[in-house]
Design an enzyme around this catalytic site. Structure first.
Site, PDB file in Angstrom:
ATOM      1  CG  ASP A   1      -2.114   0.964   1.000  1.00 35.81           C
ATOM      2  OD1 ASP A   1      -2.064   1.795   0.050  1.00 35.81           O
ATOM      3  OD2 ASP A   1      -3.085   0.902   1.767  1.00 35.81           O
TER       4      ASP A   1
HETATM    5  C1  BGC Z   1      -4.925   3.452   0.020  1.00 35.78           C
HETATM    6  C2  BGC Z   1      -5.022   2.447  -1.106  1.00 35.78           C
HETATM    7  C3  BGC Z   1      -4.829   3.141  -2.420  1.00 35.78           C
HETATM    8  C4  BGC Z   1      -3.481   3.845  -2.419  1.00 35.78           C
HETATM    9  C5  BGC Z   1      -3.180   4.586  -3.694  1.00 35.78           C
HETATM   10  C6  BGC Z   1      -3.663   4.285  -0.072  1.00 35.78           C
HETATM   11  O1  BGC Z   1      -3.703   5.339   0.835  1.00 35.78           O
HETATM   12  O2  BGC Z   1      -4.962   2.791   1.252  1.00 35.78           O
HETATM   13  O3  BGC Z   1      -6.255   1.794  -1.065  1.00 35.78           O
HETATM   14  O4  BGC Z   1      -4.907   2.224  -3.469  1.00 35.78           O
HETATM   15  O5  BGC Z   1      -3.480   4.790  -1.362  1.00 35.78           O
HETATM   16  O6  BGC Z   1      -3.989   5.698  -3.828  1.00 35.78           O
END
Ligand code: BGC
Length: 786
Positions: A229
């Site tokens: 993530d």
């Molecule tokens: C989120 C993810 C997301 C990623 C990219 C993170 O803060 O938890 O779900 O895909 O950001 O935007």
């Protein structure tokens, strides 16, 4: 050249660089070997592809895309075909927008109704969540785009999500928190998975050997890409050793240097074989995406129609006294509530879509055979459009309560003075408390409908369509009724999952706690009768008759229980379901097969899935609390030894788990529970912990952050960047700043926070120059200009 031949040509410097992102949304490319970047984009219910500079949570607008209903909504359809159709449309839009990997769907379990991202997750039940997720994955991947289920695993809270350790016993982990991922991978064939921010039992998800190696790779046979993530990497080397492939977004070259150092210095913490093994799926993916044709575009109107179909099939009719719905042609309706002109149709955060168009009730209603009446007293029916405000449903923050905002309830109460025929139409991506339900004659719950919600709901209200959705989560009477209420809101790093497997209906049903609406509940404009159950070794068969006057569909649910058991077990667990369309007056033969998950439990004795011997109760129901047919089946066991004497775990035996003692949970956890860390701040503490920092400067920074956060709550509009920063650890400064801050510099900032200003400042300044030199040297190496 195939992937392995390409790897043989790469230098260690290139290999190390490939293991982390080049910018917010892409992996690195190696032009000399014709290796292209892989591009990622949110999101789970519509593309959020930023043009130009990407900035994580989207200050720069993204390209217009179709906003489909969110996962929490579509789960209410219980319709895998529909999930696949949405997936195909998402895949087409990804292709058209030059995206290789779509970051979704989200399938974390809804442990608490307060989780701010519940609207992005399917269900409190792993089978329903897994089946729906698998359907999205199949659809997306049919378009030559990878789907990336997230967040693996046990990420069921937003508060301090990056500085939190989920403490969960092994069996609950497997049966509740991992099963949906298992289904998305084994049945959906997902080629990417996103590791979560949090720790799971003391190890960050991204460097958790048990999760990533033992379970994901070895047990489930996953051979695709593990992507962190955004900012979730802690110890990059440990991650790569656990076959996490790409650290995202852009830690600069510090992470790459860590790999080189670990491979070349001392004993060699990582081997080149391990590095090659982690690179293989990246190169394979880059080759796979090479031929993608990004010029096809997509049909906006056709996708809008799919979004509408999804919203129609996912809306849940919760109340319909005296069959006030559907409204007859010519009914005089008065429109009230905050969402008449301004629909709430999606949540905030990384999943937020810049929709191609958005319908409103105020506009769409003109197309229906209804008479608009401004005076509520003069209307036949008042349609009240209400629900949760934007701030209640956002990534980065959890809800404070499960209440619908007071100002809306006041408005509703005022309306009852003028008219008793009020139909509520609700928008909310998670369960809410309903002490106001008596004020409504009917309640249609649209969840978060996506961009075509207005016409979808009006079609149901006027009877052009029939409601067919059923709740994919339980609706308790109050938050204090939830099993997790004493364990979920802790400020502590260690978040104990003391309730074990008893979340959602598994708790209410087992512990006999009354709910407002049970899991699986939903009304129709017609009625159904169930009969003729037969239970065989391969599954159940039964008959459903449509006994009403309209064609419609019913969602039949298969639950399994075992009364005579030596194990902790919910009274009933969902094991299958089927949505069937049946014309009025006709009936259908329905079959729901058993599968490998119907009778299994995870044994901590053998460390495998096993079956307990004996009689099992088989239930077929219209919802978990409305069982229509039941039978029994006897199973041979696979192992006799049980992991514990169940009488030593009385709360879990009864399912009454709201007040489990530390000692009893420790018995279930089967190892010592982790202690809370005390002492100075460290690099993995969250910035909001600066509240009590020794440094006055850092306390000031905390106050500013808190102030911004409070202001955004006052305004009712989430300030996503502040929410993110507030919950992120110091470490993330080095992971999300495109190489401007190295880990050493982040450590020095912690030194400042702990009251050693000059030492820390020296470290930051020294680190800055050292980092800049090292970055330049690395870049030169990569570009072969040295
Ligand atoms: C989120 C993810 C997301 C990623 C990219 C993170 O803060 O938890 O779900 O895909 O950001 O935007």
């Amino acid at each position: 050249m195939d992937a392995k031949e390409i790897i043989a040509q790469l230098s260690l410097v290139e290999k190390a660089a490939l293991l982390s992102g080049k910018n917010e949304w892409e992996t690195r490319d190696i032009p000399r070997l014709n290796i292209q970047s892989i591009s990622f984009s949110d999101g789970p219910h519509g593309l959020r592809r930023q043009e130009g500079a990407g900035d994580h949570l989207g200050l720069n607008a993204s390209l217009p895309a179709t906003c489909f209903p969110t996962a929490a909504t579509v789960a209410n359809s219980w319709d895998e075909k529909l999930g696949e159709e949405i997936g195909e449309a998402l895949g087409e839009e990804a292709l058209a927008q030059n995206v290789d990997v779509l970051l979704g769907p989200g399938l974390n379990m809804k442990r608490s109704p307060l989780c701010g991202r519940n609207f992005e997750y399917f269900s409190e039940d792993p089978i329903l969540a897994g089946k729906m997720a698998a359907s999205y994955v199949r659809g997306i991947q049919s378009k030559h785009v990878y789907s990336c289920p997230k967040h693996f695993a046990v990420n069921s809270r937003e508060y301090r999500r990056m500085a939190m350790n989920a403490v969960v016993d092994e069996r609950t982990l497997r049966e509740i928190y991992l099963t949906a991922f298992e289904i998305a991978i084994k049945e959906g064939g997902a080629k990417t998975i996103m590791s979560a921010y949090n720790e799971v039992n003391g190890k960050y998800a991204n460097e958790n050997e048990h999760l990533l190696v033992d379970i994901l790779r070895n047990e489930w046979g996953f051979d695709g890409l593990v992507v962190t993530d955004w900012g979730a990497s802690n110890d990059h080397v440990a991650g790569v050793k656990c076959q996490s492939n790409v650290e995202m977004p852009n830690p600069g070259l510090d992470s790459a240097r860590e790999i080189i150092k670990a491979a070349t210095e001392g004993e060699g913490r990582i081997t080149e074989e391990e590095i090659d093994r982690a690179i293989l799926p990246i190169i394979e993916a880059a080759i796979y995406f090479k031929e993608n044709d990004h010029n096809k575009g997509f049909d906006k109107e056709a996708h809008h129609a799919i979004a509408k179909k999804a919203a129609v099939n996912s809306a849940v009719l919760l109340k319909n006294d005296e069959d006030i719905l559907p409204l007859k042609a010519g009914t005089k309706v008065c429109l009230r509530g905050p969402f008449v002109d301004k629909p709430r149709y999606q949540g905030s955060g990384s999943s937020q879509v810049n929709s191609t168009k958005v319908e409103t009730i105020a506009e769409e209603i003109k197309k229906y055979d209804l008479v608009i009446e401004d005076n509520p007293e003069a209307a036949d029916v008042v349609l009240f459009f209400f629900g949760l405000d934007e701030i209640a449903e956002s990534e980065g923050a959890d809800r404070m309560s499960i209440d619908v905002p007071e100002y809306q309830i006041k408005e509703l109460e005022n309306l009852t003075v003028f008219n008793k025929h009020i139909v509520g139409v609700m928008s909310a991506g998670s369960s809410v408390k309903m002490p106001w339900l008596d004020n409504l004659q009917a309640l249609l719950h649209g969840y978060l409908t996506g961009q075509a919600g207005a016409s979808a709901l009006l079609d149901i209200i006027t009877g052009k369509e029939i409601p067919t959705g059923k709740l994919s989560e339980s609706y308790p009477f109050a938050y204090t009724d939830c099993s997790i209420v004493n364990y979920a809101d802790t400020e502590k790093r260690n978040l104990q999952y003391r309730e074990g497997p008893f979340i959602g209906y598994r708790y209410y049903d087992t512990a006999d706690v009354a709910v407002q609406f049970p899991f699986g509940y939903g009304l129709s404009y017609t009625t159904f009768a169930y009969s003729n159950l037969t239970v065989t070794d391969s599954g159940v068969k039964f008959k459903i008759a449509n006994t009403g006057s309209r064609d419609g569909s019913e969602i039949a649910q298969l639950y399994v229980g075992k009364k005579d058991t030596g194990l902790i077990r919910p009274k009933k667990e969902l094991k299958g379901f089927k949505k069937v369309w049946i014309n009025a007056g006709e009936s259908a033969e329905v079959e729901i097969p058993f599968d490998d998950k119907t009778f299994r439990y995870f044994s901590t004795v053998s460390n495998k899935w096993e079956i307990e011997a004996g009689e099992y109760q088989i239930y077929v129901g219209a919802n978990v609390a409305d069982i229509k047919l039941s039978g029994e089946i006897s199973k041979e066991g696979t192992i006799a030894e049980l992991p514990y004497n169940i009488d030593d775990l009385p709360s879990y035996k009864s399912g009454k788990v709201r007040n489990v003692h530390y000692e009893e949970f420790e018995k279930l956890y089967a190892r010592p529970l982790p202690e809370e860390k005390v002492g100075p701040l460290d690099i993995n503490d969250a910035l909001c912990q600066m509240k009590d920092a020794k440094s006055g400067l850092c306390r000031l920074v905390y106050k500013i952050l808190k102030n911004n956060l409070d202001k955004s709550y006052e305004k009712g509009i989430p300030d996503l960047n502040t929410m993110f920063i507030y919950n992120m650890p110091f470490r993330a400064m080095s992971k999300m700043t495109a190489g401007a801050v190295s880990r050493d510099m982040a450590e020095s900032i912690v030194t400042i926070a702990n009251g050693h200003f000059f030492r820390g400042l020296g470290g930051v300044i020294g680190g800055f120059f050292k980092n800049r030199r090292a970055n330049k040297k690395y870049e030169a190496h990569l570009n072969h200009v040295e």
